[in-house]
Motif scaffolding. Structure first.
Motif, PDB file in Angstrom:
ATOM      1  N   THR A  46       0.861  -1.128  -0.058  1.00 50.05           N
ATOM      2  CA  THR A  46      -0.032   0.125  -0.046  1.00 50.05           C
ATOM      3  C   THR A  46       0.953   1.391  -0.093  1.00 50.05           C
ATOM      4  O   THR A  46       2.303   1.146   0.195  1.00 50.05           O
ATOM      5  N   PRO A  47       0.279   2.506  -0.095  1.00 53.26           N
ATOM      6  CA  PRO A  47       1.241   3.722  -0.116  1.00 53.26           C
ATOM      7  C   PRO A  47       2.195   3.646   1.117  1.00 53.26           C
ATOM      8  O   PRO A  47       2.950   4.265   1.171  1.00 53.26           O
ATOM      9  N   THR A  48       1.897   2.998   2.189  1.00 50.92           N
ATOM     10  CA  THR A  48       2.351   3.350   3.576  1.00 50.92           C
ATOM     11  C   THR A  48       2.970   1.909   4.111  1.00 50.92           C
ATOM     12  O   THR A  48       3.497   2.011   5.178  1.00 50.92           O
ATOM     13  N   ARG A  49       2.695   0.769   3.496  1.00 49.20           N
ATOM     14  CA  ARG A  49       3.020  -0.684   4.014  1.00 49.20           C
ATOM     15  C   ARG A  49       3.409  -1.706   3.141  1.00 49.20           C
ATOM     16  O   ARG A  49       2.913  -1.597   1.794  1.00 49.20           O
ATOM     17  N   LEU A  50       4.342  -2.203   3.374  1.00 47.50           N
ATOM     18  CA  LEU A  50       5.066  -3.223   2.602  1.00 47.50           C
ATOM     19  C   LEU A  50       4.889  -4.798   3.344  1.00 47.50           C
ATOM     20  O   LEU A  50       5.729  -4.794   4.301  1.00 47.50           O
ATOM     21  N   GLU A  51       4.091  -5.559   3.170  1.00 47.11           N
ATOM     22  CA  GLU A  51       3.956  -6.771   3.940  1.00 47.11           C
ATOM     23  C   GLU A  51       4.041  -7.908   3.053  1.00 47.11           C
ATOM     24  O   GLU A  51       3.581  -8.116   1.937  1.00 47.11           O
ATOM     25  N   GLY A  52       5.118  -9.081   3.672  1.00 49.35           N
ATOM     26  CA  GLY A  52       5.080 -10.263   2.625  1.00 49.35           C
ATOM     27  C   GLY A  52       5.602 -11.342   3.619  1.00 49.35           C
ATOM     28  O   GLY A  52       5.741 -11.158   4.761  1.00 49.35           O
ATOM     29  N   GLU A  53       5.813 -12.348   2.801  1.00 44.35           N
ATOM     30  CA  GLU A  53       6.310 -13.689   3.501  1.00 44.35           C
ATOM     31  C   GLU A  53       7.140 -14.330   2.435  1.00 44.35           C
ATOM     32  O   GLU A  53       6.727 -14.475   1.374  1.00 44.35           O
ATOM     33  N   VAL A  54       8.409 -14.766   2.838  1.00 44.30           N
ATOM     34  CA  VAL A  54       9.269 -15.605   1.872  1.00 44.30           C
ATOM     35  C   VAL A  54       9.708 -16.926   2.500  1.00 44.30           C
ATOM     36  O   VAL A  54       9.966 -16.848   3.738  1.00 44.30           O
ATOM     37  N   LEU A  70       6.323   2.527   4.948  1.00 41.75           N
ATOM     38  CA  LEU A  70       6.982   3.226   3.979  1.00 41.75           C
ATOM     39  C   LEU A  70       6.695   4.689   4.142  1.00 41.75           C
ATOM     40  O   LEU A  70       5.598   5.138   4.589  1.00 41.75           O
ATOM     41  N   GLY A  71       7.681   5.521   4.002  1.00 46.02           N
ATOM     42  CA  GLY A  71       7.638   7.103   4.380  1.00 46.02           C
ATOM     43  C   GLY A  71       7.604   7.626   3.041  1.00 46.02           C
ATOM     44  O   GLY A  71       7.216   7.253   2.082  1.00 46.02           O
ATOM     45  N   THR A  77      11.103   3.241   6.342  1.00 47.89           N
ATOM     46  CA  THR A  77      11.437   3.798   7.710  1.00 47.89           C
ATOM     47  C   THR A  77      11.367   2.933   8.775  1.00 47.89           C
ATOM     48  O   THR A  77      12.441   3.046   9.932  1.00 47.89           O
ATOM     49  N   HIS A  78      10.737   1.747   8.697  1.00 49.74           N
ATOM     50  CA  HIS A  78      10.796   0.961   9.658  1.00 49.74           C
ATOM     51  C   HIS A  78      10.713  -0.648   9.160  1.00 49.74           C
ATOM     52  O   HIS A  78       9.937  -0.786   8.191  1.00 49.74           O
ATOM     53  N   TYR A  79      11.119  -1.515   9.871  1.00 54.18           N
ATOM     54  CA  TYR A  79      11.125  -2.960   9.366  1.00 54.18           C
ATOM     55  C   TYR A  79      11.090  -3.846  10.397  1.00 54.18           C
ATOM     56  O   TYR A  79      11.811  -3.764  11.407  1.00 54.18           O
TER      57      TYR A  79
END
Length: 385
Positions: A46-54, A70-71, A77-79
């Motif tokens: 999304t414009p503010t978040r990247l979420e996933g699984e590997v 995401l900033g 900015t944070h992970y």
């Protein structure tokens, strides 16, 4: 280990529904090394978040869930991430957790492993990107960052949770494609008009991976499937495990320490090992020759000591290079440190060899150094002084 059955099974785990139409920033990647699927990733942006699984298989099957904030300018900015291994269950407590805050010229890394927790600071340039291993959504994030900043070239510091320092990479935008620096060597990515990575060709890099975008992939089902296989056949292990070839000649000792890549259905010489180019003679760290006695090759004395071995294969033979430098990574060849070069004899093997193998075959007063892979053998005789 052959995986033809796997290549038939994996497509049934790929979800090719219309979800991509409903969520255009949802996707996944299949990561292959030759015929073997070594990792798979799914993610939602999304414009503010990247979420996933590997899901990754080396050295054993693991499942890592990550969330990145995401900033402005698509910068992270944070992970946070949690990693679990299949052999201890995918629903229990995480084996490794990571928390990375990127602020200006510093990344603050908090890492928790079975050995305990620690926090360290990593100097970075603004726009640094945390990088879970074998994930490619974060390389796609670099593409989006370059587009947001209207840059043709983007230099990025990658922060790996367990590394004490950042690793620099470079992204070069070329319209509908991009060149990605994977640890000093180029990978070529195809892009769509939204900046999505459609595929990535890493055959010229040390990773040698081929990456294909899919609408989605069930990483948990793959982790369960590979975990169940490991219970019967054992884990995949390192992709190019380290091994040694050694021989004794009276009180003289000779040893070669090297990485052993697999063929995995690929063309080796003239393919993943190009003709007429310097090859590390194995994988990963540079291949080392250690001898406690002087050796003689084609009339040239090689003093006792430690060296690295490099090879220039050709269709008719090969040149073995003995180099004074040692202890370096296999991409760090320094021709100014060359000690000597010797032609090697090429012969054809009756049976194809899946894994690269170096052997030292003793003979009276010395022996023969032999390199074997695919259907090719390169040989070089020597004597012990």
């Amino acid at each position: 280990m052959r995986h033809s059955a796997l290549l038939l099974a994996v497509p049934f785990l790929i979800l090719t529904s219309s979800l991509s139409a409903q969520a255009p920033d949802q996707g996944g990647f299949l990561i292959r090394l030759g015929n073997d699927t070594v990792a798979a990733e799914r993610f939602t942006r999304t414009p503010t978040r990247l979420e996933g699984e590997v899901m990754s298989r080396s050295p054993e099957t693991r499942l890592t869930h990550y969330v990145a904030t995401l900033g402005p300018g698509s910068r992270i900015t944070h992970y946070q991430s949690e990693m679990r291994v299949a052999r201890t269950g995918l629903t229990g407590p995480a084996v490794v957790t990571s928390d990375i805050t990127v602020a200006g010229d510093t990344a603050i890394v908090q890492l928790t492993t079975p050995q305990g927790s620690r926090t360290h600071k990593v100097p970075v340039r603004p726009g640094a990107v945390p990088m879970p291993p074998l994930t490619f959504a974060f390389y796609e994030q670099m593409v989006r960052q370059a587009r947001a900043e209207h840059r043709d070239t983007l230099r990025v510091d990658m922060v790996f949770p367990q590394a004490p320092t950042a690793t620099q990479t470079r992204l070069i935008m070329r319209g509908d494609s991009a060149i990605v620096d994977l640890f000093g060597l180029p990978a070529y990515a195809k892009l769509d008009n939204m900046g999505h990575v459609l595929d990535l060709d890493g055959r010229q890099t040390t990773d040698k991976v081929m990456v294909t975008r899919v609408n989605n992939v069930d990483t948990r089902a793959l982790a369960q499937m590979f975990g169940a296989r490991e219970a019967g056949t054992g884990a995949m292990g390192q992709l190019s495990p380290r091994d040694t070839a050694h021989a004794m000649f009276g009180d003289a000792m000779m040893m070669v320490d090297y990485g052993r890549p697999h063929q995995r259905g690929r063309v080796v010489f003239g393919g993943i090992v190009p003709w007429n180019e310097v090859w590390r003679t194995g994988a990963n760290a540079a291949t080392q020759l250690i001898t406690n006695h002087d050796l003689v090759i084609a009339g040239t004395t090689i003093p006792a000591g430690t060296y690295t071995l490099w090879t220039v294969p050709t269709p008719d033979g090969a040149t073995l290079i003995i180099n004074r430098q040692h202890g370096q990574w296999g991409t760090e060849y320094d021709a100014s440190q060359n000690f000597a070069r010797f032609p090697m004899m090429r012969t054809t093997l009756a049976d194809s060899l899946e894994q690269f193998t170096i052997s030292i075959d003793p003979a009276a007063g010395g022996g023969t150094l032999q390199l074997r892979w695919e259907n090719t053998q390169y040989s070089l005789p020597f004597t012990v002084k």
